[in-house]
Design a protein around this motif. Structure first.
Motif, mmCIF file in Angstrom:
data_model
loop_
_atom_site.group_PDB
_atom_site.id
_atom_site.type_symbol
_atom_site.label_atom_id
_atom_site.label_comp_id
_atom_site.label_asym_id
_atom_site.label_seq_id
_atom_site.Cartn_x
_atom_site.Cartn_y
_atom_site.Cartn_z
ATOM 1 N N ILE A 101 0.610 -1.038 -0.005
ATOM 2 C CA ILE A 101 0.145 0.352 0.455
ATOM 3 C C ILE A 101 0.904 1.027 -0.040
ATOM 4 C CG2 ILE A 101 -1.836 -1.165 1.023
ATOM 5 C CD1 ILE A 101 -0.913 0.451 4.319
ATOM 6 N N GLY A 102 0.228 2.443 -0.325
ATOM 7 C CA GLY A 102 1.319 3.587 -0.761
ATOM 8 C C GLY A 102 0.419 4.401 -1.145
ATOM 9 N N PRO A 103 0.600 5.913 -1.658
ATOM 10 C CA PRO A 103 0.182 7.074 -2.014
ATOM 11 C C PRO A 103 0.906 6.398 -3.561
ATOM 12 C CG PRO A 103 2.030 7.519 -1.135
ATOM 13 C CD PRO A 103 1.716 6.730 -0.718
ATOM 14 N N ASN A 104 -0.158 6.926 -4.514
ATOM 15 C CA ASN A 104 0.359 6.912 -5.617
ATOM 16 C C ASN A 104 1.723 7.577 -6.208
ATOM 17 O OD1 ASN A 104 -2.459 6.472 -7.215
ATOM 18 N ND2 ASN A 104 -3.082 7.928 -7.594
ATOM 19 N N GLY A 105 2.879 7.061 -6.838
ATOM 20 C CA GLY A 105 4.459 6.966 -7.065
ATOM 21 C C GLY A 105 4.762 6.433 -6.402
ATOM 22 N N VAL A 118 2.609 -4.492 3.623
ATOM 23 C CA VAL A 118 3.961 -3.463 3.407
ATOM 24 C C VAL A 118 3.811 -1.641 2.413
ATOM 25 C CG1 VAL A 118 6.196 -3.356 1.655
ATOM 26 C CG2 VAL A 118 5.629 -6.049 2.807
ATOM 27 N N LEU A 119 4.133 -1.124 3.350
ATOM 28 C CA LEU A 119 4.045 0.377 3.705
ATOM 29 C C LEU A 119 5.445 1.439 2.746
ATOM 30 C CD1 LEU A 119 1.551 3.099 3.395
ATOM 31 C CD2 LEU A 119 3.010 3.780 5.535
ATOM 32 N N LEU A 120 4.843 2.087 1.636
ATOM 33 C CA LEU A 120 5.290 2.772 0.775
ATOM 34 C C LEU A 120 5.269 3.654 0.574
ATOM 35 C CD1 LEU A 120 5.842 0.059 -2.118
ATOM 36 C CD2 LEU A 120 7.511 0.339 -0.267
ATOM 37 N N GLU A 158 4.095 8.281 9.590
ATOM 38 C CA GLU A 158 4.178 7.986 7.978
ATOM 39 C C GLU A 158 2.917 7.465 7.909
ATOM 40 O OE1 GLU A 158 8.150 9.459 8.050
ATOM 41 O OE2 GLU A 158 6.799 7.793 9.214
ATOM 42 N N ALA A 159 2.141 6.162 8.887
ATOM 43 C CA ALA A 159 1.612 5.246 8.783
ATOM 44 C C ALA A 159 0.274 5.575 9.525
ATOM 45 C CB ALA A 159 2.128 4.029 9.350
ATOM 46 N N GLU A 206 -4.846 11.181 5.266
ATOM 47 C CA GLU A 206 -4.163 12.307 5.524
ATOM 48 C C GLU A 206 -2.854 12.370 4.404
ATOM 49 O OE1 GLU A 206 -1.160 14.740 8.590
ATOM 50 O OE2 GLU A 206 -3.114 13.700 9.920
ATOM 51 N N LEU A 207 -2.410 13.038 3.247
ATOM 52 C CA LEU A 207 -1.613 12.660 2.151
ATOM 53 C C LEU A 207 0.027 12.514 2.185
ATOM 54 C CD1 LEU A 207 -3.454 15.591 -0.805
ATOM 55 C CD2 LEU A 207 -4.009 12.933 -0.977
ATOM 56 N N LEU A 208 0.433 11.980 2.316
ATOM 57 C CA LEU A 208 1.932 11.699 2.237
ATOM 58 C C LEU A 208 2.169 12.420 0.597
ATOM 59 C CD1 LEU A 208 1.802 8.010 3.483
ATOM 60 C CD2 LEU A 208 2.330 10.470 5.373
ATOM 61 N N VAL A 209 3.808 13.576 0.920
ATOM 62 C CA VAL A 209 3.942 14.234 -0.433
ATOM 63 C C VAL A 209 4.810 14.154 0.263
ATOM 64 C CG1 VAL A 209 1.974 15.860 -0.499
ATOM 65 C CG2 VAL A 209 3.378 16.336 1.119
#
Length: 257
Positions: A58-62, A222-224, A246-247, A254-257
């Motif tokens: 899992i994780g945001p796009n990119g 797995v969080l990327l 972050e997790a 929330e957005l991870l940037v």
């Protein structure tokens, strides 16, 4: 696994034709970096994928989810670091398969697509009919076997693509956002197949943007983020109490940037 299970059956006439297959597990990425020019896609990733319940990336796009799948599959060579399958660094194998997010359908019937995949996997002609029938049954497409694949619904096409991937008799099956473009009914059908495959002993590793899907399917998470592993561990513990800021932000929406 699918065909080894068939070969092991007492009444099977395929028993003597089943090859001895070296296990692909564990799949181990050690300090793997993937660069494209000056851009770092994966940054010193270390993962160990073992037999058992599905693993969800899992994780945001990119964040690098798709690249992890392609690297673990052996389609992307690390710029540095090491990857091994069952203790071997040899990348060639017909017992790993990857289902892309938007698989293409061949211009033939649903069963014709599967026959093509079986032929590509080196399955003897005399075995293809029975195997194609079993694969269609497994993904619930027996009724549309003779329908042109490109006229199937989106959910049916995804199930057919999954059946084609299973023609490789994978011990490890990588799924890249397998339900991203599907409605709830199509998503439910794919998830039920994933559970059935996991019960057969196939290791599922899926990338998903859907946290609810990860909760439903995954045994571990797995969080990327930005090409790095932020956190990994059992799914139940991860969702109950993530250990990294972050997790916690990601689970809170929330957005991870």
């Amino acid at each position: 696994m699918l065909w080894r299970g068939v070969c092991a059956a007492p009444a099977s006439d395929l028993r003597d034709e089943c090859p001895v297959v070296i296990s692909q597990l564990p799949v181990v990425l050690e300090d793997v970096q993937v660069r494209v020019g000056a851009t770092v896609i994966l940054d010193r990733i270390s993962l160990r994928l073992t037999a058992g319940a599905p693993t969800a990336l899992i994780g945001p796009n990119g964040s690098g989810k798709s690249t992890v799948l392609r690297t673990a599959m052996g389609l992307v060579a690390p710029s540095s670091g090491r990857i091994s399958w069952g203790g071997s660094v040899a990348s060639g194998s017909t017992h790993r398969a990857l289902l892309f997010q938007r698989p293409a359908m061949l211009r033939r019937s649903a069963v014709g697509n599967i026959h093509f995949a079986l032929a590509s996997a080196g399955i003897p002609r005399r075995q293809r009919r029975s195997r194609a029938t079993e694969l269609l049954r497994l993904v619930g497409l027996e009724a549309v076997a003779d329908r042109p694949a490109r006229r199937l619904s989106g959910g049916e096409q995804q199930r057919l693509a999954l059946a084609r991937a299973l023609a490789q008799d994978p011990e490890v099956l990588f799924l890249d956002e397998p339900t991203a473009s599907l409605d709830p009914e199509g998503t439910k059908a794919i998830e039920e197949i994933v559970r059935a495959l996991a019960l057969r002993g196939i290791k599922i590793v899926l990338a998903t943007h859907d946290l609810a899907e990860a909760r439903r399917l995954a045994g571990d998470i797995v969080l990327l983020h930005r090409g790095s592993v932020v956190e990994t561990g059992p799914a139940e513990a991860f969702f109950a109490g993530p250990s990294t800021p972050e997790a916690r932000r990601f689970l809170a929406g929330e957005l991870l940037v």
